[in-house]
Design an enzyme around this catalytic site. Structure first.
Site, short mmCIF file in Angstrom:
data_model
loop_
_atom_site.label_atom_id
_atom_site.label_comp_id
_atom_site.label_asym_id
_atom_site.label_seq_id
_atom_site.Cartn_x
_atom_site.Cartn_y
_atom_site.Cartn_z
N VAL A 167 0.85 -1.18 0.00
CA VAL A 167 0.00 0.00 0.00
C VAL A 167 0.89 1.23 0.00
CG1 VAL A 167 -1.81 1.23 1.25
CG2 VAL A 167 -1.66 -1.24 1.43
N CYS A 168 0.54 2.20 -0.84
CA CYS A 168 1.19 3.51 -0.80
C CYS A 168 0.08 4.55 -0.82
CB CYS A 168 2.18 3.68 -1.95
SG CYS A 168 1.42 3.66 -3.58
N GLU A 169 0.39 5.77 -1.19
CA GLU A 169 -0.65 6.81 -1.17
C GLU A 169 -1.65 6.63 -2.31
OE1 GLU A 169 -2.78 9.74 0.48
OE2 GLU A 169 -1.02 8.83 1.37
#
Length: 140
Positions: free
Chosen positions: A97-99
């Protein structure tokens, strides 16, 4: 010859152009997804966590992680993946998960090259998670 004549006819050229542009617009997202690896939706990610004991790996910088993250996610900033990858389990699926979902795709490629076979990227990242009104915590 009739098909060629139809395609180049003045009245039909607009229809042909619209069809070509539409086809390209449909193909581009599929091609991008293929390059970044296996992108999964928030619902698919939750299923992987619940059914296959996958591990959340949040690749955002530590300050963004502290501001709010998915419960039980491990923070491993993208810049530190090479050094810290050894702390991740190779026998469990990883959900990155990232932004927005873009940085996680690059990290997934790096992890696969280090021997992690089952690595998925949550499409849309934390923005998609928040848009779906899913819970976010600030606890470590």
């Amino acid at each position: 010859m009739d098909l060629l004549q139809f395609l180049v006819d003045k009245n039909n050229i607009f229809i042909v152009a619209v069809a070509l542009v539409s086809g390209i617009m449909l193909a581009v997202p599929a091609l991008r997804k293929g390059r970044s690896g296996s992108g999964i939706s928030t619902a698919e990610a939750i299923q992987m966590i619940n059914q296959r004991q996958a591990v959340w790996v949040d690749v955002r910088p530590a300050e963004q992680f502290r501001a709010g993250h998915i419960a039980q996610a491990r923070n491993m900033p993208a810049a530190e993946v090479e050094q810290k990858a050894g702390s991740l389990p190779k026998n469990k699926p990883l959900v990155l998960v990232c932004e927005t979902g873009r940085d996680a795709g690059r990290v997934a490629s790096r992890l696969r090259s280090q021997g992690f076979a089952d690595v998925s990227v949550m499409e849309g990242g934390m923005r998609a998670w928040s848009s779906a009104n899913l819970p976010v915590t600030q606890k470590s």
